[in-house]
Scaffold this motif. Structure first.
Motif, PDB file in Angstrom:
ATOM      1  N   UNK A 476       4.368  -0.763  -1.732  1.00  0.00           N
ATOM      2  CA  UNK A 476       2.914  -0.973  -1.604  1.00  0.00           C
ATOM      3  C   UNK A 476       2.331   0.481  -2.283  1.00  0.00           C
ATOM      4  N   UNK A 477       1.247   0.031  -3.054  1.00  0.00           N
ATOM      5  CA  UNK A 477       0.531   1.035  -3.763  1.00  0.00           C
ATOM      6  C   UNK A 477      -1.116   1.106  -3.397  1.00  0.00           C
ATOM      7  N   UNK A 478      -1.572   2.315  -3.379  1.00  0.00           N
ATOM      8  CA  UNK A 478      -2.839   2.468  -3.092  1.00  0.00           C
ATOM      9  C   UNK A 478      -3.490   3.104  -4.420  1.00  0.00           C
ATOM     10  N   UNK A 508       4.569  -3.512  -7.172  1.00  0.00           N
ATOM     11  CA  UNK A 508       4.096  -3.618  -5.755  1.00  0.00           C
ATOM     12  C   UNK A 508       3.823  -4.935  -5.321  1.00  0.00           C
ATOM     13  N   UNK A 509       4.152  -4.978  -3.976  1.00  0.00           N
ATOM     14  CA  UNK A 509       3.978  -6.309  -3.270  1.00  0.00           C
ATOM     15  C   UNK A 509       2.660  -6.305  -2.926  1.00  0.00           C
ATOM     16  N   UNK A 510       2.344  -5.187  -2.270  1.00  0.00           N
ATOM     17  CA  UNK A 510       0.716  -5.060  -1.732  1.00  0.00           C
ATOM     18  C   UNK A 510       0.016  -3.806  -2.626  1.00  0.00           C
ATOM     19  N   UNK A 511      -1.210  -4.131  -2.641  1.00  0.00           N
ATOM     20  CA  UNK A 511      -2.089  -3.197  -3.098  1.00  0.00           C
ATOM     21  C   UNK A 511      -3.340  -2.831  -2.442  1.00  0.00           C
ATOM     22  N   UNK A 512      -3.540  -1.649  -2.071  1.00  0.00           N
ATOM     23  CA  UNK A 512      -4.489  -1.233  -1.326  1.00  0.00           C
ATOM     24  C   UNK A 512      -5.711  -0.460  -2.257  1.00  0.00           C
ATOM     25  N   UNK A 532       1.922   4.986   7.187  1.00  0.00           N
ATOM     26  CA  UNK A 532       1.926   4.664   8.679  1.00  0.00           C
ATOM     27  C   UNK A 532       0.616   3.497   8.745  1.00  0.00           C
ATOM     28  N   UNK A 533      -0.246   3.358   7.950  1.00  0.00           N
ATOM     29  CA  UNK A 533      -1.238   2.365   8.151  1.00  0.00           C
ATOM     30  C   UNK A 533      -0.618   1.201   7.395  1.00  0.00           C
ATOM     31  N   UNK A 534       0.132   1.370   6.134  1.00  0.00           N
ATOM     32  CA  UNK A 534       0.492   0.140   5.649  1.00  0.00           C
ATOM     33  C   UNK A 534      -0.446  -0.938   5.159  1.00  0.00           C
ATOM     34  N   UNK A 535      -0.170  -1.899   5.669  1.00  0.00           N
ATOM     35  CA  UNK A 535      -1.276  -3.120   4.981  1.00  0.00           C
ATOM     36  C   UNK A 535      -2.332  -3.246   6.295  1.00  0.00           C
ATOM     37  N   UNK A 536      -2.024  -2.721   7.255  1.00  0.00           N
ATOM     38  CA  UNK A 536      -2.665  -2.722   8.494  1.00  0.00           C
ATOM     39  C   UNK A 536      -3.890  -1.419   8.440  1.00  0.00           C
ATOM     40  N   UNK A 563      -3.549 -11.825  -4.622  1.00  0.00           N
ATOM     41  CA  UNK A 563      -4.965 -12.579  -3.969  1.00  0.00           C
ATOM     42  C   UNK A 563      -5.179 -11.532  -2.934  1.00  0.00           C
ATOM     43  N   UNK A 564      -6.442 -11.750  -2.165  1.00  0.00           N
ATOM     44  CA  UNK A 564      -6.732 -10.874  -1.361  1.00  0.00           C
ATOM     45  C   UNK A 564      -5.945 -11.255   0.197  1.00  0.00           C
ATOM     46  N   UNK A 565      -5.690 -10.190   0.825  1.00  0.00           N
ATOM     47  CA  UNK A 565      -4.653 -10.150   1.892  1.00  0.00           C
ATOM     48  C   UNK A 565      -5.761 -10.386   3.166  1.00  0.00           C
ATOM     49  N   UNK A 566      -5.514 -11.687   3.864  1.00  0.00           N
ATOM     50  CA  UNK A 566      -6.625 -12.034   4.714  1.00  0.00           C
ATOM     51  C   UNK A 566      -6.115 -11.832   6.113  1.00  0.00           C
ATOM     52  N   UNK A 567      -7.004 -11.980   7.084  1.00  0.00           N
ATOM     53  CA  UNK A 567      -6.575 -11.984   8.410  1.00  0.00           C
ATOM     54  C   UNK A 567      -5.515 -12.778   8.915  1.00  0.00           C
TER      55      UNK A 567
END
Length: 588
Positions: A476-478, A508-512, A532-536, A563-567
């Motif tokens: 994951x990347x911020x 990265x699989x996730x980008x914040x 600790x927050x991760x994708x949450x 694409x956007x990570x939705x609820x």
């Protein structure tokens, strides 16, 4: 002596900090600058002597002579450091991001019998009873403090070191420097007067500190960066210090010009803050010659030199003193240097202690075999590590043996990831806590960050692991995206595809995306909070969706995008974690 000559041999050969403080006496050049205040070296030595006399009066008999200092970078900080040196006491620098019970714990753990603070910091001490009485809490901007000091004005450094306490020895404790405490309570590393004096002398020589230099101390003085790499070399070289209460990117150049600063210390995030300020035509109009610090990264260092005309010198030396690297002529870009003569540093497998293969680099200096070359840096020879205060378990862990037959017994383990190139130069690759394991392949977060640093739309990047829902980790990347800018997933995907050194597991699989990366009190990226927050998290998150039936974490497929990570995505993914009994790992 001409003002631009190196430090005199008398001070550069000092065995203790007390000797260096005494050498200031009689020197009427400016030694400290803070706002409009100017103090000569002579005044600093005299002020330190007065405080040392007060310190000896207030310290109870039969307890460790430890002083807690909870201050911003104000003149009282170096004055109390110097006072402790003269009196043979140790300073425990307290982190102002800690509160109530945490600060009480830090004071109790380091056996502080005296606390030096200011009115702005008193609310941090609210809560449980502190482990020392009110009369031993000195508030430096309270009139009562001046009344306490008044009887001791006129004390000289020789009055202290020739008094009942005698002259401190090189082995006398000088600093109790807290680690970051990212996991568990912070540890307090011991640093003696001899080690701090030697570190100051080494840096003063390597940096060519001159008597007309001004060291700008903008990093917090409760941390080793400002004290060991900023204050101590200035003391050795007879240079002045300029104090900045707290680091400010917008105030940096105005301060440098006002104080005539020639040198500063930094951490990587502070450099990113400075690069994020709006460019101006007078960016090179200043007296700075050099910056010295850690983790700026090759890309940011080059950008800083191009914009401000200042060379950043990356250094490496653990706060504990167990290992150090020195830049030598011919050190390639991105490398930190080689060990000092006589030191035996190696990059080893943290599980077996076996030395790892040398790194293979392409013509552009990009690492080709990170999976086999990156390991933990150890010092297999004699180190200057002096242990942690009242923590024998942590001390033993730093000098632990490895392997069934005690392989590596007595080595100093840095906790940092490195690789070593064919020419013997060492390259930093991150912290051991920042290692990721993707599809059974070990990755170093810092290596991926160095690649993402090239992505121009982002002012900063941090990489960290989030647990994979099936096995191992995902990347994951911020990204710090400046105000008003929008994240373009197609542009970012094209950028990743164009990076020849981005390994197949590193995308990265996730980008914040966020306005600014969170930082610790020492201006380092707060990866623990991000992890600790991760994708949450409350910020927008983009992702390349998983294929639940495929490998847990594979490289970004060609032609795909974020694409956007939705609820809905979040709920489905959390269900997958629960299905594989790995949801608890998200809270580690």
């Amino acid at each position: 002596m001409a003002p631009n000559t190196p430090a005199p041999s008398g001070s550069s050969g000092a065995a203790t900090l007390a000797e260096l403080v005494r050498a200031q006496w009689g020197d009427h050049r400016v030694g400290a600058k803070y706002g409009e205040l100017r103090l000569t070296h002579h005044q600093l030595a005299g002020g330190a002597a007065a405080r040392a006399a007060l310190l000896r009066e207030l310290l109870p008999r039969g307890v460790p002579p430890h002083v807690g200092v909870l201050l911003d970078n104000v003149p009282e900080y170096p004055l109390w450091l110097s006072a402790a040196a003269l009196a043979g006491a140790a300073v425990a620098g307290l982190n102002p991001t800690r509160r109530g019970p945490e600060l009480a714990r830090d004071l109790a753990h380091t056996d502080c019998a005296l606390l030096i603070t200011e009115r702005a910091r008193l609310p941090l001490l609210a809560g449980p009873a502190l482990p020392l009485p009110p009369e031993r809490i000195l508030v430096v901007d309270d009139p009562a403090y001046r009344q306490l000091l008044a009887p001791y004005e006129g004390t000289t450094p020789d009055d202290i070191t020739s008094g009942p306490g005698g002259t401190p020895a090189p082995a006398t404790r000088m600093l109790l420097t807290f680690t970051s405490g990212s996991t568990g309570a912070p540890k307090a590393a011991v640093c003696s007067q001899g080690r701090l004096a030697a570190a100051g002398q080494s840096l003063a020589g390597r940096l060519g500190v001159r008597r007309d230099d001004v060291h700008y101390l903008c990093m917090p003085m409760f941390h080793g960066n400002a004290v060991i790499a900023g204050w101590a070399p200035a003391l050795v070289g007879g240079a002045a210090v300029a104090l900045c209460r707290r680091f400010s990117a917008s105030a940096f150049l105005p301060d440098v010009r006002r104080y005539g600063a020639t040198y500063f210390t930094y951490v990587g995030r502070a450099v990113q803050y400075l690069l994020a300020t709006p460019p101006a035509p007078d960016d090179r109009d200043h007296p700075l010659r050099r910056g010295f610090g850690t983790e700026a990264g090759t890309v940011d260092a080059a950008r800083f030199a191009e914009r401000f005309g200042v060379r950043l010198t990356e250094g490496y030396g653990s706060s504990e003193g167990g290992a150090a690297l020195q830049r030598t002529p011919g050190t390639p870009p991105g490398a930190l240097g080689r060990p000092a003569p006589g030191d035996d540093l190696a990059v080893v497998d943290p599980e077996t202690g076996a030395e790892l293969p040398r790194a293979r680099l392409d013509p552009a200096g990009r690492l080709l075999n990170g999976a086999e070359a990156i390991g933990e840096l150890v010092n297999r020879g004699r180190s200057s590590f002096e242990g942690y205060w009242r923590n024998p378990e942590a001390t033993a862990a730093r000098t632990r043996g490895r392997g069934a037959e005690g392989t590596g017994a007595g080595w100093y383990w840095t906790g940092d990831l490195f690789f070593r190139d064919a020419a013997g130069f060492f390259h930093f690759a991150g912290r051991t806590d920042d290692r990721l394991r993707v599809d059974s392949e070990n990755l170093a977060a810092a290596m991926i960050e160095n690649i993402l640093a090239r992505y121009a739309p982002a002012a900063g990047a941090a990489v960290y692991a989030v647990p994979d829902p099936i096995a191992g980790d995902q990347v994951m990347a911020a990204l710090a995206v400046p105000d008003g800018a929008a994240f373009d997933p197609d542009d970012f995907t094209a950028f990743l595809a164009a990076q020849p050194d981005l390994g197949t597991k590193m995308a990265p699989r996730f980008v914040r995306t966020m306005a600014a990366l969170p930082v610790t009190a020492t201006n380092k990226v707060h990866r623990v909070a991000l992890r600790r927050e991760g994708f949450r998290c409350p910020d927008p998150v983009w992702w390349s969706p998983l294929t639940p039936t495929g490998p847990a974490a594979r490289a970004l497929p060609a032609g795909s995008t974020f694409r956007p990570f939705t609820a809905g995505d979040r709920s489905a993914l959390l269900a997958l974690y629960r299905e594989h009994d790995r949801a608890h790992l998200l809270d580690r």
